[in-house]
Scaffold this motif. Structure first.
Motif, PDB file in Angstrom:
ATOM      1  N   ALA A  21       0.848  -1.037  -0.097  1.00 32.49           N
ATOM      2  CA  ALA A  21      -0.359   0.081   0.034  1.00 32.49           C
ATOM      3  C   ALA A  21       0.800   0.863   0.143  1.00 32.49           C
ATOM      4  O   ALA A  21       0.664   2.080  -0.896  1.00 32.49           O
ATOM      5  CB  ALA A  21      -0.853  -0.341   1.431  1.00 32.49           C
ATOM      6  N   VAL A  22       2.060   1.093   0.753  1.00 32.47           N
ATOM      7  CA  VAL A  22       3.302   2.512   1.042  1.00 32.47           C
ATOM      8  C   VAL A  22       3.237   2.374  -0.061  1.00 32.47           C
ATOM      9  O   VAL A  22       3.858   3.312  -1.025  1.00 32.47           O
ATOM     10  CB  VAL A  22       3.901   2.134   1.997  1.00 32.47           C
ATOM     11  N   ALA A  23       4.412   1.398  -1.472  1.00 25.71           N
ATOM     12  CA  ALA A  23       4.760   1.471  -2.100  1.00 25.71           C
ATOM     13  C   ALA A  23       3.585   2.055  -3.631  1.00 25.71           C
ATOM     14  O   ALA A  23       4.061   2.987  -3.990  1.00 25.71           O
ATOM     15  CB  ALA A  23       4.332   0.643  -3.071  1.00 25.71           C
ATOM     16  N   PHE A  24       2.509   1.499  -3.542  1.00 26.90           N
ATOM     17  CA  PHE A  24       1.130   2.016  -4.886  1.00 26.90           C
ATOM     18  C   PHE A  24       1.339   3.502  -4.282  1.00 26.90           C
ATOM     19  O   PHE A  24       0.205   3.677  -5.726  1.00 26.90           O
ATOM     20  CB  PHE A  24       0.971   0.953  -4.750  1.00 26.90           C
ATOM     21  N   GLY A  25       1.050   3.800  -3.236  1.00 26.67           N
ATOM     22  CA  GLY A  25       0.695   5.126  -2.725  1.00 26.67           C
ATOM     23  C   GLY A  25       1.696   6.323  -3.370  1.00 26.67           C
ATOM     24  O   GLY A  25       0.851   7.107  -3.070  1.00 26.67           O
ATOM     25  N   ALA A  26       2.757   5.580  -3.679  1.00 27.47           N
ATOM     26  CA  ALA A  26       3.594   6.475  -4.149  1.00 27.47           C
ATOM     27  C   ALA A  26       3.368   7.011  -5.106  1.00 27.47           C
ATOM     28  O   ALA A  26       3.897   8.042  -6.130  1.00 27.47           O
ATOM     29  CB  ALA A  26       5.408   5.808  -4.292  1.00 27.47           C
ATOM     30  N   ILE A  27       2.551   6.587  -6.752  1.00 28.71           N
ATOM     31  CA  ILE A  27       2.193   6.468  -7.335  1.00 28.71           C
ATOM     32  C   ILE A  27       0.248   6.943  -8.063  1.00 28.71           C
ATOM     33  O   ILE A  27       0.137   6.626  -8.983  1.00 28.71           O
ATOM     34  CB  ILE A  27       2.373   5.407  -8.571  1.00 28.71           C
ATOM     35  N   GLY A  58      10.455   7.769   3.364  1.00 31.79           N
ATOM     36  CA  GLY A  58       9.655   8.992   4.408  1.00 31.79           C
ATOM     37  C   GLY A  58       7.809   8.752   2.960  1.00 31.79           C
ATOM     38  O   GLY A  58       7.581   9.847   3.513  1.00 31.79           O
ATOM     39  N   LEU A  59       7.647   7.689   2.621  1.00 32.82           N
ATOM     40  CA  LEU A  59       6.749   7.957   1.479  1.00 32.82           C
ATOM     41  C   LEU A  59       5.295   7.644   2.247  1.00 32.82           C
ATOM     42  O   LEU A  59       4.142   7.790   2.722  1.00 32.82           O
ATOM     43  CB  LEU A  59       6.280   6.020   0.589  1.00 32.82           C
ATOM     44  N   PHE A  60       5.253   6.633   3.552  1.00 26.88           N
ATOM     45  CA  PHE A  60       4.229   6.752   4.516  1.00 26.88           C
ATOM     46  C   PHE A  60       3.478   7.921   5.094  1.00 26.88           C
ATOM     47  O   PHE A  60       2.897   8.096   4.450  1.00 26.88           O
ATOM     48  CB  PHE A  60       4.898   5.900   5.601  1.00 26.88           C
TER      49      PHE A  60
END
Length: 69
Positions: A21-27, A58-60
């Protein structure tokens, strides 16, 4: 397919689900679902004390602040 224009759903916000979720939230926008309401509430507040390091570069906190998670 342009992922930035789609909403992604992640079911289960444990070790793997939250990392995804954190990784996909970056895009793009992410909707996270979990059986534990207290975990969901803590994540909505930006609380990272769930026993795992969720701050992938720092993405979250950025995703929470930007309203993508």
């Amino acid at each position: 397919m342009d992922l930035a224009s789609r909403k992604i759903a992640i079911i289960g916000l444990g070790y793997v689900g939250l990392s995804l979720a954190v990784a996909f939230g970056a895009i793009g926008d992410v909707v996270g679902l979990d059986i534990s309401q207290s975990r969901v509430d803590a994540l909505k507040r930006g609380d990272k004390t769930q026993g795992v390091i969720y701050d992938i570069e720092g993405l979250f906190p950025r995703n929470v602040t930007d309203g993508r998670f």
